[in-house]
Design a protein around this motif. Structure first.
Motif, PDB file in Angstrom:
ATOM      1  N   VAL A 119       0.834  -1.201   0.000  1.00  0.00           N
ATOM      2  CA  VAL A 119       0.000   0.000   0.000  1.00  0.00           C
ATOM      3  C   VAL A 119       0.869   1.252   0.000  1.00  0.00           C
ATOM      4  O   VAL A 119       0.601   2.200  -0.743  1.00  0.00           O
ATOM      5  CB  VAL A 119      -0.980  -0.012   1.190  1.00  0.00           C
ATOM      6  N   SER A 120       1.947   1.263   0.798  1.00  0.00           N
ATOM      7  CA  SER A 120       2.710   2.515   0.827  1.00  0.00           C
ATOM      8  C   SER A 120       3.434   2.770  -0.489  1.00  0.00           C
ATOM      9  O   SER A 120       3.498   3.921  -0.926  1.00  0.00           O
ATOM     10  CB  SER A 120       3.670   2.579   2.020  1.00  0.00           C
ATOM     11  N   VAL A 121       3.937   1.730  -1.114  1.00  0.00           N
ATOM     12  CA  VAL A 121       4.576   1.932  -2.423  1.00  0.00           C
ATOM     13  C   VAL A 121       3.539   2.407  -3.445  1.00  0.00           C
ATOM     14  O   VAL A 121       3.731   3.420  -4.133  1.00  0.00           O
ATOM     15  CB  VAL A 121       5.263   0.630  -2.913  1.00  0.00           C
ATOM     16  N   ALA A 122       2.396   1.684  -3.492  1.00  0.00           N
ATOM     17  CA  ALA A 122       1.376   2.035  -4.491  1.00  0.00           C
ATOM     18  C   ALA A 122       0.828   3.437  -4.240  1.00  0.00           C
ATOM     19  O   ALA A 122       0.656   4.225  -5.172  1.00  0.00           O
ATOM     20  CB  ALA A 122       0.242   1.013  -4.467  1.00  0.00           C
ATOM     21  N   VAL A 123       0.567   3.762  -2.961  1.00  0.00           N
ATOM     22  CA  VAL A 123      -0.010   5.073  -2.648  1.00  0.00           C
ATOM     23  C   VAL A 123       0.963   6.194  -2.987  1.00  0.00           C
ATOM     24  O   VAL A 123       0.595   7.160  -3.652  1.00  0.00           O
ATOM     25  CB  VAL A 123      -0.408   5.147  -1.153  1.00  0.00           C
ATOM     26  N   SER A 124       2.206   6.059  -2.562  1.00  0.00           N
ATOM     27  CA  SER A 124       3.105   7.196  -2.765  1.00  0.00           C
ATOM     28  C   SER A 124       3.389   7.427  -4.242  1.00  0.00           C
ATOM     29  O   SER A 124       3.323   8.564  -4.710  1.00  0.00           O
ATOM     30  CB  SER A 124       4.395   7.013  -1.958  1.00  0.00           C
ATOM     31  N   VAL A 125       3.656   6.360  -4.972  1.00  0.00           N
ATOM     32  CA  VAL A 125       3.897   6.529  -6.408  1.00  0.00           C
ATOM     33  C   VAL A 125       2.620   6.993  -7.110  1.00  0.00           C
ATOM     34  O   VAL A 125       2.627   7.935  -7.908  1.00  0.00           O
ATOM     35  CB  VAL A 125       4.409   5.210  -7.039  1.00  0.00           C
ATOM     36  N   GLY A 126       1.489   6.340  -6.758  1.00  0.00           N
ATOM     37  CA  GLY A 126       0.226   6.665  -7.415  1.00  0.00           C
ATOM     38  C   GLY A 126      -0.191   8.107  -7.201  1.00  0.00           C
ATOM     39  O   GLY A 126      -0.615   8.784  -8.137  1.00  0.00           O
ATOM     40  N   ILE A 127      -0.059   8.584  -5.966  1.00  0.00           N
ATOM     41  CA  ILE A 127      -0.462   9.959  -5.677  1.00  0.00           C
ATOM     42  C   ILE A 127       0.426  10.937  -6.429  1.00  0.00           C
ATOM     43  O   ILE A 127      -0.057  11.897  -7.038  1.00  0.00           O
ATOM     44  CB  ILE A 127      -0.399  10.236  -4.162  1.00  0.00           C
ATOM     45  N   LEU A 128       1.713  10.690  -6.430  1.00  0.00           N
ATOM     46  CA  LEU A 128       2.639  11.607  -7.100  1.00  0.00           C
ATOM     47  C   LEU A 128       2.327  11.690  -8.594  1.00  0.00           C
ATOM     48  O   LEU A 128       2.166  12.779  -9.160  1.00  0.00           O
ATOM     49  CB  LEU A 128       4.076  11.134  -6.872  1.00  0.00           C
ATOM     50  N   VAL A 129       2.193  10.520  -9.215  1.00  0.00           N
ATOM     51  CA  VAL A 129       1.932  10.498 -10.665  1.00  0.00           C
ATOM     52  C   VAL A 129       0.570  11.106 -10.978  1.00  0.00           C
ATOM     53  O   VAL A 129       0.419  11.912 -11.902  1.00  0.00           O
ATOM     54  CB  VAL A 129       2.032   9.050 -11.195  1.00  0.00           C
ATOM     55  N   ALA A 177       5.401  -6.499  -7.549  1.00  0.00           N
ATOM     56  CA  ALA A 177       4.457  -6.726  -8.647  1.00  0.00           C
ATOM     57  C   ALA A 177       3.058  -6.271  -8.258  1.00  0.00           C
ATOM     58  O   ALA A 177       2.387  -5.593  -9.041  1.00  0.00           O
ATOM     59  CB  ALA A 177       4.453  -8.212  -9.013  1.00  0.00           C
ATOM     60  N   ILE A 178       2.631  -6.598  -7.044  1.00  0.00           N
ATOM     61  CA  ILE A 178       1.271  -6.224  -6.633  1.00  0.00           C
ATOM     62  C   ILE A 178       1.152  -4.712  -6.511  1.00  0.00           C
ATOM     63  O   ILE A 178       0.152  -4.111  -6.916  1.00  0.00           O
ATOM     64  CB  ILE A 178       0.909  -6.918  -5.300  1.00  0.00           C
ATOM     65  N   ALA A 179       2.184  -4.082  -5.981  1.00  0.00           N
ATOM     66  CA  ALA A 179       2.159  -2.621  -5.862  1.00  0.00           C
ATOM     67  C   ALA A 179       2.014  -1.982  -7.238  1.00  0.00           C
ATOM     68  O   ALA A 179       1.247  -1.039  -7.433  1.00  0.00           O
ATOM     69  CB  ALA A 179       3.432  -2.124  -5.178  1.00  0.00           C
ATOM     70  N   LEU A 180       2.753  -2.504  -8.190  1.00  0.00           N
ATOM     71  CA  LEU A 180       2.687  -1.946  -9.547  1.00  0.00           C
ATOM     72  C   LEU A 180       1.306  -2.120 -10.161  1.00  0.00           C
ATOM     73  O   LEU A 180       0.803  -1.255 -10.864  1.00  0.00           O
ATOM     74  CB  LEU A 180       3.737  -2.636 -10.423  1.00  0.00           C
ATOM     75  N   VAL A 181       0.695  -3.271  -9.863  1.00  0.00           N
ATOM     76  CA  VAL A 181      -0.623  -3.545 -10.432  1.00  0.00           C
ATOM     77  C   VAL A 181      -1.680  -2.653  -9.784  1.00  0.00           C
ATOM     78  O   VAL A 181      -2.632  -2.226 -10.432  1.00  0.00           O
ATOM     79  CB  VAL A 181      -0.960  -5.037 -10.241  1.00  0.00           C
ATOM     80  N   GLN A 182      -1.517  -2.345  -8.502  1.00  0.00           N
ATOM     81  CA  GLN A 182      -2.530  -1.560  -7.787  1.00  0.00           C
ATOM     82  C   GLN A 182      -2.428  -0.072  -8.039  1.00  0.00           C
ATOM     83  O   GLN A 182      -3.406   0.660  -7.893  1.00  0.00           O
ATOM     84  CB  GLN A 182      -2.383  -1.794  -6.282  1.00  0.00           C
ATOM     85  N   GLN A 183      -1.231   0.362  -8.398  1.00  0.00           N
ATOM     86  CA  GLN A 183      -0.974   1.797  -8.409  1.00  0.00           C
ATOM     87  C   GLN A 183      -1.805   2.594  -9.423  1.00  0.00           C
ATOM     88  O   GLN A 183      -2.170   3.733  -9.112  1.00  0.00           O
ATOM     89  CB  GLN A 183       0.539   1.958  -8.561  1.00  0.00           C
ATOM     90  N   PRO A 184      -2.232   2.041 -10.593  1.00  0.00           N
ATOM     91  CA  PRO A 184      -3.086   2.839 -11.485  1.00  0.00           C
ATOM     92  C   PRO A 184      -4.379   3.308 -10.840  1.00  0.00           C
ATOM     93  O   PRO A 184      -4.879   4.382 -11.152  1.00  0.00           O
ATOM     94  CB  PRO A 184      -3.381   1.891 -12.645  1.00  0.00           C
ATOM     95  N   HIS A 185      -4.925   2.518  -9.899  1.00  0.00           N
ATOM     96  CA  HIS A 185      -6.154   2.937  -9.236  1.00  0.00           C
ATOM     97  C   HIS A 185      -5.934   4.243  -8.482  1.00  0.00           C
ATOM     98  O   HIS A 185      -6.766   5.143  -8.508  1.00  0.00           O
ATOM     99  CB  HIS A 185      -6.616   1.855  -8.266  1.00  0.00           C
ATOM    100  N   TYR A 186      -4.791   4.336  -7.819  1.00  0.00           N
ATOM    101  CA  TYR A 186      -4.489   5.570  -7.078  1.00  0.00           C
ATOM    102  C   TYR A 186      -4.261   6.728  -8.032  1.00  0.00           C
ATOM    103  O   TYR A 186      -4.668   7.852  -7.761  1.00  0.00           O
ATOM    104  CB  TYR A 186      -3.256   5.386  -6.198  1.00  0.00           C
ATOM    105  N   VAL A 187      -3.607   6.435  -9.145  1.00  0.00           N
ATOM    106  CA  VAL A 187      -3.358   7.499 -10.122  1.00  0.00           C
ATOM    107  C   VAL A 187      -4.682   8.074 -10.619  1.00  0.00           C
ATOM    108  O   VAL A 187      -4.894   9.276 -10.635  1.00  0.00           O
ATOM    109  CB  VAL A 187      -2.523   6.973 -11.301  1.00  0.00           C
TER     110      VAL A 187
END
Lengths: 311, 275
Positions: A119-129, A177-187
Motif C-alpha cells: 500500500v505505501s509503495v502504491a499510494v506514494s507513487v500513485g499519488i505523485l503520478v 508486482a502487486i504494488a505496480l498492479v494496484q498503483q493505477p487505481h491511485y493514479v
C-alpha cells in the motif's frame, strides 16, 4: 453555527482574551480523536488492528510452538474443543503436524508486512503520478493516463504473475508486482480529485496570493483529495494480502515453509472436507484483519474530512 | 494629483474551442479591446449580463490569465504574464474576492491559516507577528477572535465573504478586484459587507474594481461605471453621467429592467394596471 457542545475541540484550542494560544500537536490529536471516536465501528476496528499488530510484533513470545516445527504423531489434530483435541495445540495441527495457532501468529507478521509495503509503495507513487497528471494536464496527462490504461487493461493477477515470472519468485518480488498492479487505481483517483479541486476558487485565491506550483499541488490541493484515497488504501490493503496469497498459491509468492496466511490457505485446500480447521482459521484471520482495517479506514475518513464534521 | 493604479490598453482575450476530430475549432472573442483607468482610492464598477466577459477581465486584471493582446499596467508598470511569470512584488498588489463564498475558502484550512498563508508565502515575518496581523485583520472585518481556529464550514455565507476579504487584504494590496462579492448573499448581509468594503477602502486607501450585475449596489458603491456587452465596453463614465444619461441601447434596457421599489413607482404601476 456556534456549537454548544462542551466537548467541542475548538473550545480547547480557541482563543481567550485576544491572546493566541498556540495550536499544539496535542490539541490537534485530541481533535482528531474526538471525531474518530464518534464512529464506534472505527474504534473497534482500530483496537482489533492494534491487537493484530501487537501479536505480530510479539510473535516469538506468545506463540506456543515454532511455526515450522513438525510434530510427529500429531498430524491433522483437531482444535482443543473437539473430540481428539490436545491442549498443547489449541487450534489443532496441519497435515505435517505444525501448530496452526503458532503459524497464524507468525503469519500476522507476513500479512501485515505485505499490506504495509504494497500500500505505501502504491499510494506514494500513485499519488505523485496522479497529482502531476491532474495538475499539469496536457501531453503529460495523456502519456501518463494511457500507460495506466495499459496496465489496467491486463487482468491484475495475470500481470502480477508475469512480473513475478520476470523478476523471479519470492515475497519481495511479489510485493513489487502487486504494488505496480494496484498503483493505477491511485493514479486515477488522485487525478480525478485533483482535476475537480483545481478549478475551485480557493486554489485561484492561493495562486493570486503568490503560491507556486509545488505549494498549490501539495499543500492546497492534495489535502482536499485524501478522503477517497484513504478508503482506497484501506480496501487495497486487503486486496494486497489476498493477491499475495494467490501468488503464493501459484508458487510465485511466499515459498511454502513460510507461514503466510494465504499460502497456508492454499496448502490446506485439499483438506477442506476432512479437517475444516486447517482452512478455516487462516481464512478467519484474513477476514478479521481486513474487516478491522476497512472499519478503521471509514473512521479515518470521517475524522480527516472536515466536510463531514459536525460543528 | 491622483495616481492611476490600474490601466488597461486594448485588452483582448480569445478562447479557442473545439478543433476536435471532425470540425474545425472556433474562436470566441471574449474581450474585444477594453481600455480603462482607475485612480487610487476610487471604485470602478463593471456591469454587464452573464457571459459578457466581466469575469474574464477580472482574471486578467488579477494576473491569473494572460490577455491575448493589449497591455495591463499596474501602478504604471506593464505586466507581462505571458512571457515570464509575475514576480511576487507585482502579484501582491492585486488581490481578488470571489463571488461564491463557499468555494473560495480551502475547506481544510482553519481561518487563521487562511489569513496567514499569504504572509507565509510572501513575507518572512516571525510566527508571532503573523498571528497578530491575521488576528487584527479578522477583527477588522467584523469577526471575533474565537473564530481564528475554526474551519470554513462553520461559517455563514456572509462571514465567509468577510474572511475572503480579510485574506485579500493581508498583503496590503493596492487594488482589490471584487467579482460579484455580494450577489450570493441575502440583502441585509449584502449591506453589511458593502459597508465593510467602504470602510476598508477609506482606511487602506484601496482601489476597487467592482464587478456586479446589481445596479442598486453599483449606484451605492461606484465612482465610475463601465457597462460591458458581448466583450465590449459600450458605456464608460462617471456614475452620475452613466445613470442619468445612458448612451447605449443596452444600458437603457438594463436600467429599464431594474425593479423599482419606491412608493411613487409602485403607485404608478398600480395605476397603469388599473387603467
Amino acid at each position: 453555527m456556534t456549537s454548544t457542545n462542551t466537548k467541542d475541540p475548538n473550545a480547547a484550542v480557541g482563543l481567550e482574551g485576544g491572546t493566541v494560544i498556540a495550536v499544539t500537536r496535542r490539541a490537534r490529536l485530541a481533535e482528531f480523536w474526538y471525531y474518530f471516536s464518534q464512529n464506534r465501528g472505527a474504534v473497534i476496528g482500530l483496537y482489533v488492528f492494534l491487537a493484530i499488530v501487537a501479536i505480530a510484533l510479539l510473535a516469538p513470545l506468545i506463540a506456543p510452538h515454532s511455526p515450522s516445527l513438525q510434530n510427529r504423531g500429531f498430524f491433522l489434530l483437531p482444535p482443543v474443543w473437539q473430540e481428539g483435541g490436545n491442549w498443547s495445540f489449541l487450534l489443532g495441527t496441519d497435515a505435517v503436524g505444525r501448530d496452526v495457532l503458532s503459524r497464524l501468529i507468525y503469519g500476522a507478521r507476513f500479512s501485515l508486512f505485505i499490506g504495509v509495503v504494497v500500500v505505501s509503495v502504491a499510494v506514494s507513487v500513485g499519488i505523485l503520478v496522479g497529482l502531476i497528471a491532474g495538475y499539469f494536464r496536457g501531453a503529460v496527462d495523456t502519456v501518463i493516463m494511457r500507460v495506466m490504461d495499459i496496465i489496467l487493461a491486463f487482468p491484475s493477477l495475470l500481470l502480477a504473475l508475469v512480473l513475478v515470472a520476470i523478476l523471479g519468485p519470492g515475497l519481495v518480488n511479489a510485493m513489487i508486482a502487486i504494488a505496480l498492479v494496484q498503483q493505477p487505481h491511485y493514479v486515477r483517483l488522485t487525478r480525478a480529485a485533483v482535476m475537480s479541486e483545481k478549478g475551485r476558487d480557493y486554489v485561484t485565491a492561493a495562486r493570486v496570493a503568490g503560491a507556486g506550483n509545488i505549494r498549490l499541488m501539495f499543500k492546497t490541493i492534495l489535502p482536499n483529495c485524501t478522503a477517497p484515497l484513504i478508503v482506497q488504501a484501506a480496501l487495497s490493503f486487503s486486496t494486497a494480502i489476498l493477491d499475495a496469497a494467490a501468488l503464493g498459491f501459484l508458487g510465485m509468492g511466499a515459498q511454502p515453509p513460510t507461514p503466510e496466511w494465504g499460502t497456508m490457505l492454499a496448502e490446506a485446500r485439499e483438506f477442506i472436507l476432512r479437517a475444516w480447521w486447517v482452512v478455516t482459521f487462516p481464512g478467519l484471520a484474513i477476514l478479521i484483519t481486513v474487516l478491522a482495517i476497512n472499519l478503521m479506514g471509514d473512521g479515518l475518513r470521517d475524522a480527516l474530512d472536515p466536510k463531514l464534521k459536525r460543528s | 494629483m491622483s495616481e492611476i493604479v490600474l490601466e488597461t490598453r486594448g485588452i483582448t482575450r480569445d478562447y479557442h474551442i473545439g478543433g476536435g476530430f471532425f470540425g474545425k475549432g472556433r474562436t470566441i472573442n471574449a474581450l474585444k479591446g477594453i481600455d480603462l483607468k482607475v485612480e487610487k482610492g476610487k471604485t470602478l464598477a463593471i456591469v454587464g449580463e452573464s457571459g459578457c466577459g466581466k469575469s474574464t477581465l477580472a482574471r486578467i486584471m488579477t494576473m491569473i490569465d494572460a490577455p491575448t493582446s493589449g497591455e495591463l499596467l499596474i501602478d504604471g508598470k506593464p505586466v507581462e504574464i505571458g512571457s515570464k511569470g509575475v514576480d511576487s512584488e507585482m502579484r501582491r498588489k492585486v488581490q481578488i474576492v470571489f463571488q461564491n463564498p463557499y468555494g473560495s475558502l480551502n475547506p481544510r484550512q482553519k481561518i487563521g491559516d487562511v489569513l496567514m498563508e499569504p504572509l507565509i508565502i510572501n513575507e518572512k515575518v516571525p510566527v508571532k507577528e503573523r498571528r497578530e496581523r491575521a488576528m487584527e485583520m479578522l477583527l477588522k472585518v467584523g469577526l471575533q477572535a474565537e473564530h481564528f481556529n475554526r474551519y470554513p464550514h462553520m461559517f455563514s455565507g456572509g462571514q465567509r465573504q468577510r474572511i475572503a476579504i480579510a485574506r485579500a487584504l493581508m498583503l496590503r494590496p493596492r487594488l482589490l478586484v471584487l467579482d460579484e462579492p455580494v450577489s450570493a448573499l441575502d440583502l441585509s448581509v449584502q449591506a453589511q459587507v458593502l459597508n465593510i468594503l467602504a470602510d476598508l477602502q477609506e482606511e487602506f486607501s484601496l482601489t476597487y474594481v467592482f464587478i456586479s450585475h446589481d445596479l442598486s449596489v453599483v449606484r451605492y458603491i461606484a465612482d465610475e461605471v463601465m457597462v460591458m456587452y458581448f466583450g465590449e465596453a459600450v458605456e464608460y463614465g462617471t456614475r452620475d453621467a452613466v445613470f442619468s444619461d445612458p448612451q447605449h441601447n443596452y444600458t437603457r434596457t438594463l436600467f429599464a429592467a431594474t425593479p423599482r421599489a419606491d412608493v411613487d413607482s409602485i403607485r404608478k404601476r398600480l395605476a397603469d394596471k388599473a387603467a
